[in-house]
Write a protein that holds these residues in place. Structure first.
Motif, PDB file in Angstrom:
ATOM      1  N   GLU A 242       0.842  -1.214   0.000  1.00 51.39           N
ATOM      2  CA  GLU A 242       0.000   0.000   0.000  1.00 51.39           C
ATOM      3  C   GLU A 242       0.869   1.253   0.000  1.00 51.39           C
ATOM      4  O   GLU A 242       0.593   2.257   0.681  1.00 51.39           O
ATOM      5  CB  GLU A 242      -0.952   0.007   1.194  1.00 51.39           C
ATOM      6  CG  GLU A 242      -1.928  -1.161   1.165  1.00 51.39           C
ATOM      7  CD  GLU A 242      -2.932  -1.141   2.314  1.00 51.39           C
ATOM      8  OE1 GLU A 242      -2.832  -0.257   3.175  1.00 51.39           O
ATOM      9  OE2 GLU A 242      -3.812  -2.017   2.303  1.00 51.39           O
ATOM     10  N   ALA A 243       1.958   1.189  -0.757  1.00 52.10           N
ATOM     11  CA  ALA A 243       2.930   2.282  -0.751  1.00 52.10           C
ATOM     12  C   ALA A 243       2.355   3.577  -1.305  1.00 52.10           C
ATOM     13  O   ALA A 243       1.530   3.580  -2.218  1.00 52.10           O
ATOM     14  CB  ALA A 243       4.162   1.882  -1.555  1.00 52.10           C
ATOM     15  N   GLN A 264      -2.033   1.668 -11.256  1.00 43.38           N
ATOM     16  CA  GLN A 264      -2.611   2.330 -10.076  1.00 43.38           C
ATOM     17  C   GLN A 264      -3.607   1.439  -9.333  1.00 43.38           C
ATOM     18  O   GLN A 264      -3.804   1.614  -8.129  1.00 43.38           O
ATOM     19  CB  GLN A 264      -3.268   3.651 -10.499  1.00 43.38           C
ATOM     20  CG  GLN A 264      -3.578   4.580  -9.343  1.00 43.38           C
ATOM     21  CD  GLN A 264      -2.553   5.692  -9.160  1.00 43.38           C
ATOM     22  OE1 GLN A 264      -2.257   6.426 -10.084  1.00 43.38           O
ATOM     23  NE2 GLN A 264      -2.023   5.826  -7.958  1.00 43.38           N
ATOM     24  N   LYS A 265      -4.194   0.454 -10.037  1.00 44.98           N
ATOM     25  CA  LYS A 265      -5.141  -0.442  -9.329  1.00 44.98           C
ATOM     26  C   LYS A 265      -4.377  -1.275  -8.297  1.00 44.98           C
ATOM     27  O   LYS A 265      -4.887  -1.618  -7.245  1.00 44.98           O
ATOM     28  CB  LYS A 265      -5.830  -1.369 -10.335  1.00 44.98           C
ATOM     29  CG  LYS A 265      -7.055  -0.716 -10.951  1.00 44.98           C
ATOM     30  CD  LYS A 265      -7.965  -1.751 -11.537  1.00 44.98           C
ATOM     31  CE  LYS A 265      -7.979  -1.808 -12.963  1.00 44.98           C
ATOM     32  NZ  LYS A 265      -7.347  -2.114 -14.046  1.00 44.98           N
ATOM     33  N   LEU A 266      -3.123  -1.609  -8.655  1.00 43.43           N
ATOM     34  CA  LEU A 266      -2.304  -2.402  -7.737  1.00 43.43           C
ATOM     35  C   LEU A 266      -1.864  -1.549  -6.545  1.00 43.43           C
ATOM     36  O   LEU A 266      -1.799  -2.025  -5.416  1.00 43.43           O
ATOM     37  CB  LEU A 266      -1.057  -2.910  -8.482  1.00 43.43           C
ATOM     38  CG  LEU A 266      -0.185  -3.908  -7.745  1.00 43.43           C
ATOM     39  CD1 LEU A 266      -0.749  -5.323  -7.876  1.00 43.43           C
ATOM     40  CD2 LEU A 266       1.239  -3.889  -8.286  1.00 43.43           C
ATOM     41  N   LEU A 267      -1.575  -0.285  -6.809  1.00 44.27           N
ATOM     42  CA  LEU A 267      -1.096   0.627  -5.765  1.00 44.27           C
ATOM     43  C   LEU A 267      -1.943   1.903  -5.778  1.00 44.27           C
ATOM     44  O   LEU A 267      -1.487   2.970  -6.218  1.00 44.27           O
ATOM     45  CB  LEU A 267       0.376   0.990  -6.019  1.00 44.27           C
ATOM     46  CG  LEU A 267       1.400  -0.107  -5.728  1.00 44.27           C
ATOM     47  CD1 LEU A 267       2.734   0.179  -6.371  1.00 44.27           C
ATOM     48  CD2 LEU A 267       1.575  -0.303  -4.233  1.00 44.27           C
ATOM     49  N   PRO A 268      -3.194   1.809  -5.298  1.00 44.13           N
ATOM     50  CA  PRO A 268      -4.097   2.961  -5.429  1.00 44.13           C
ATOM     51  C   PRO A 268      -3.624   4.202  -4.684  1.00 44.13           C
ATOM     52  O   PRO A 268      -3.954   5.314  -5.062  1.00 44.13           O
ATOM     53  CB  PRO A 268      -5.426   2.442  -4.855  1.00 44.13           C
ATOM     54  CG  PRO A 268      -5.134   1.140  -4.203  1.00 44.13           C
ATOM     55  CD  PRO A 268      -3.828   0.649  -4.679  1.00 44.13           C
ATOM     56  N   GLY A 269      -2.816   4.010  -3.630  1.00 48.24           N
ATOM     57  CA  GLY A 269      -2.398   5.180  -2.829  1.00 48.24           C
ATOM     58  C   GLY A 269      -1.090   5.800  -3.286  1.00 48.24           C
ATOM     59  O   GLY A 269      -0.594   6.735  -2.645  1.00 48.24           O
ATOM     60  N   LEU A 270      -0.539   5.294  -4.381  1.00 46.37           N
ATOM     61  CA  LEU A 270       0.774   5.793  -4.790  1.00 46.37           C
ATOM     62  C   LEU A 270       0.676   7.226  -5.313  1.00 46.37           C
ATOM     63  O   LEU A 270      -0.108   7.518  -6.201  1.00 46.37           O
ATOM     64  CB  LEU A 270       1.395   4.886  -5.855  1.00 46.37           C
ATOM     65  CG  LEU A 270       2.895   5.119  -5.988  1.00 46.37           C
ATOM     66  CD1 LEU A 270       3.634   4.518  -4.804  1.00 46.37           C
ATOM     67  CD2 LEU A 270       3.439   4.538  -7.258  1.00 46.37           C
TER      68      LEU A 270
END
Ligand code: AMP
Length: 557
Positions: A242-243, A264-270
């Motif tokens: 969740e980086a 971005q789906k893999l890391l939505p908070g990036l």
């Protein structure tokens, strides 16, 4: 900023928050602060001198506890990752006069597991015991490493074949952090966020994620070596992380981008990608912008000798779409860049020359290496300055990087002095001469070829086996012929197979290359071992008697 004061503040405000995650291991801010206090007190009690202390291991939260313990006890620390081969670890340990080495992994070469290079090994069991000792009194801030004292030493590839230790003071680190907390997103946005760690702690890129994270009261999520090597696990780990802040070499981002699920789906908070250490390609930046519409991409530039990075630029979609290479940015406050010609004079804007870094993050020099320090460092007025050996130019205050003026390269983000490899190849009893040439693909170094001349004894054996020795000219022609785009990098023996009837016995050449690689593994990390060996009857020479690198496809020495 005084980073230890900042860490104390965060530990006080958010004691239960996780500061570091490595696989299944976690560490809270409270544990970090208390345990490092206790270990610092223990170190101060057993060590008389304030000599730098080596910390050996991989991505383990206890590494961080050890780092802080050293500096709280008034000593610099020197991180050594498990990817460093034994011979190099020994060289580093021998260069440091302290009586102890802190370890979170087994030092394989230490036969009794009690001492290594005359130092007492303090392993995980000892550390655990020390962390629990309530009788060990926290050292006061007056005992911490002072602002002008060395905070850490990072050993980098040295052209003599021996690594050199770059000394970074607490002040250098503080000035760097004052700037790095605002890269891409504001310090307020970064507060409490998750930072991704890709680089091992013995590479200074890790300072960007580790210490910026600590300065912002965040959580560092470490990608271990085995996770990075396993594609499936890598993507899984990224998702779990969740980086919010990404720090890596561009090469690592390229590896991730080769999977379409990396978005971005893999890391939505990036929110931000921070790059340093090698050329960031326009294509990589464009792909990241397409796949991560919620994140900004920042290119930064700098060597270990000036504390990670000194310039930055926000890579806009317009910049990424341009048909020229991306700039590396404008200088941070407290730093000035000059471009010098070969006489050491500043050149006008737009002209190429050596990049000189002057300012408040420049190292005090190489640990106990006066000669090397004198060559690379100098002063301008009150400020320290460093000859980067990089070529570049300035335009409207923006720095553009054009490559190296010496034999240092970057391969998959690792900094390598070609002479370091060559000197280590020459240590092999079979070899009398060696030159290592980088192979380029898409503007980047993609692999290394070693051109070697065997010594008489090995040559006799080689000839008895029927392995043909090539002239430099024919070897180069073959390299060009078979390394043309599309055929990929040639593994040793591939030339020979295509040369049926040309006097080569592929299997034997393969065996010889494999043997040399095996021997080299004792001295060099795996990323420094050339992919291919070419056996020459003699080394081509220039008129002034140097190995003719240009003829072999490289730069002039
Ligand atoms: P290291 O000390 O491992 O960080 O390596 C420093 C060297 O990496 C610099 O001297 C440059 O040659 C190269 N480097 C660092 N940042 C960049 C960048 N953004 N673009 C191209 N090369 C870079």
């Amino acid at each position: 900023m005084n980073i230890l004061e900042k860490i104390r503040e965060h530990a006080y405000l958010t004691p239960e928050r996780t500061v570091m995650i490595c696989g299944s291991r976690r560490l809270t801010w409270q544990q970090l602060w208390t345990w490092s206090d206790r270990l610092a007190a223990w170190i101060a009690a057993v060590e008389q001198d304030k000599a730098p202390v080596a910390v050996y291991g991989h991505k383990n939260p206890w590494m961080l506890v050890c780092f802080l313990a050293c500096v709280k006890s008034g000593r610099a620390y020197c991180p050594i990752d498990i990817s460093v081969p034994d011979e190099r670890v020994k060289m580093i340990l021998e260069a440091l006069p302290s009586g102890i080495v802190l370890t979170t992994e087994t030092l394989q070469f230490a036969a009794d597991q009690e001492t290594a290079c005359g130092k007492r090994i303090i392993g995980c069991r000892d550390l655990e015991e020390i962390f629990q000792r309530e009788d060990l009194e926290a050292p006061g801030a007056d005992q911490w490493v002072k602002s002008d004292e060395t905070y850490y030493i990072i050993f980098t590839s040295g052209s003599t074949g021996t690594p050199k230790g770059v000394q970074i003071t607490a002040d250098c680190l503080g000035h760097y952090l004052d700037w790095s907390v605002g890269l891409g997103t504001s310090p307020e946005q970064k507060a409490g966020q998750v930072f991704l760690n890709q680089a091992p702690f013995s590479f200074d890129l890790s300072v960007m994620d580790l210490y910026t994270c600590l300065a912002c009261g965040g959580t560092l999520f470490c990608l271990e070596k085995q996770v990075q090597a396993d594609y499936g696990r890598l993507l899984e780990s990224l998702e779990v992380s969740e980086a919010n802040v990404w720090v890596s070499t561009p090469s690592f981002a390229d590896v991730c981008l080769s999977d379409p699920k990396f978005d971005q789906k893999l890391l939505p908070g990036l929110q931000v990608f921070l790059f340093c250490g090698e050329t960031l390609g326009n294509r990589t930046a464009r792909k990241l912008q397409e796949r991560f519409p919620g994140a900004v991409v920042v290119n930064t530039y700098g060597p270990t000798e000036s504390t990670v990075a000194v310039t930055d630029v926000l890579v806009t979609p317009e910049l990424a779409a341009a048909d020229h290479a991306l700039p590396v940015g404008r200088t941070k406050p407290g730093t000035r860049i000059e471009i010098h010609d070969t006489d050491g004079k500043s050149v006008p804007e737009g002209e190429k020359g050596e990049i000189i870094i002057i300012g408040d993050t420049v190292s005090t020099g190489y640990y106990r290496q006066e000669e090397l320090t004198k060559k690379a460092f100098f002063t301008v007025g009150e400020s320290r300055a460093y000859h980067t050996g990089d070529e570049g130019y300035l335009r409207d205050g923006m720095l553009y990087y054009c490559g190296r003026i010496d034999l240092q390269i970057k391969l998959h983000g690792y900094r390598i002095e070609l002479e370091d490899i060559e000197n280590n190849i020459r240590r092999l009893p079979q070899i009398s001469h060696a030159v290592v040439i980088p192979n380029q693909r898409g503007g980047k170094v993609s692999s290394l070829t070693a051109y070697v001349v065997l010594n008489e004894h090995a040559r006799k054996l080689q000839e008895d086996c029927g392995i043909g020795l090539q002239t430099a000219e024919s070897a180069v022609v073959q390299e060009k012929q078979f390394s043309s785009p599309g055929t990929g990098d040639l593994q040793s023996g591939a030339v020979s197979e295509k040369q049926s009837g040309g006097g080569y016995i592929p299997e034997d050449e393969k065996v010889m290359s494999a043997r040399l690689k095996e021997c080299l593994a004792a001295f060099l990390p795996s990323y420094m071992i050339p992919k291919k060996f070419v056996f020459l009857n003699q080394m081509p020479m220039t008129n002034n008697g140097k190995a003719d690198r240009k003829l072999l496809g490289g730069k002039k020495a």
